[in-house]
Design a protein around this motif. Sequence first.
Motif, PDB file in Angstrom:
ATOM      1  N   ARG A 144       0.793  -1.230   0.000  1.00 48.90           N
ATOM      2  CA  ARG A 144       0.000   0.000   0.000  1.00 48.90           C
ATOM      3  C   ARG A 144       0.831   1.288   0.000  1.00 48.90           C
ATOM      4  N   ASP A 149      -2.256  -1.964  -5.976  1.00 49.62           N
ATOM      5  CA  ASP A 149      -3.526  -2.609  -5.637  1.00 49.62           C
ATOM      6  C   ASP A 149      -3.317  -4.104  -5.438  1.00 49.62           C
ATOM      7  N   SER A 171      -8.432  -3.848  -3.417  1.00 44.58           N
ATOM      8  CA  SER A 171      -8.485  -2.528  -4.041  1.00 44.58           C
ATOM      9  C   SER A 171      -8.250  -2.695  -5.537  1.00 44.58           C
ATOM     10  N   SER A 206     -16.988  -1.153  -5.141  1.00 46.11           N
ATOM     11  CA  SER A 206     -15.798  -1.416  -5.959  1.00 46.11           C
ATOM     12  C   SER A 206     -16.200  -2.053  -7.284  1.00 46.11           C
TER      13      SER A 206
END
Length: 269
Positions: A144, A149, A171, A206
């Motif tokens: 991160r 991601d 993510s 998402s």
Amino acid sequence: MSRIKNTFEKLKKRNEGALIPYIPVGYPTMESSETVIKTICHAGADILELGVPCADPLADGPTIQEASAQALENGINLNECIKMVCKLRSNGLETPIVLMGYCNSFLAYGLDQLAADASKAGVDGFIIPDLPSIMADPWLNVFRPYDLDLIFFLAPTTSNDRMASVVKKSSGFLYCISVNGVTGERENMSKELPVFLKHVRASTDSPLCVGFGISSTNHVTEVCEYADGAIVGSALINVMKHAAPNEIETVVRSYIASLKEATQKKLIT
């Protein structure tokens, strides 16, 4: 904003789904790999999933296993994959790139070194089939800070507790498996897929991208009616496998362009 997030926002404005082709680095040959990857991107790929060849790919069916084995014979390893991304970026490729590989390869390289080298090369994220979200915190802590991601899988059999963990830690986008099993071409999409995706959508905003078994324009059109993207791997490799060596670029360009056209969502009036 990350390349991946920016791509989904642009596609949403255009009312399109994302086309995410998969191909192992170094396939079909070391010499042709870069050209084939560029062709895939220029023909319509919105995000590119580059495979890190592995001798024991647990989530992959026979087509991708065979392609991965060929790439290994061609001398491809994780270091060569990172070099390929660096070369693509230096030649102006802006398509978001995620590396798909397995834990052992990444651990052997060293997570801190991997994050630094991948970020510097221009990698946008990772898909790691054998990394459960409940065991991913050490990886997330490393990735991160580099804005990499980490994309996790959801299957129709995923429990609600596990889904909550995946949604929290993933993510970029969520990789939704269309059917139970491994990768490979299939004639029809599961009739339960819309129900599964509706269940996932209730838990997250998402992007949801569907993979495993997608091989035709009809599949892509169907998936993009209720998801944000379609992932195509085995079918692309089979298209290349059955093409004459001097026709691979032409065949790939035509196939990818047809899939991309199928991502245009129908406007509801």
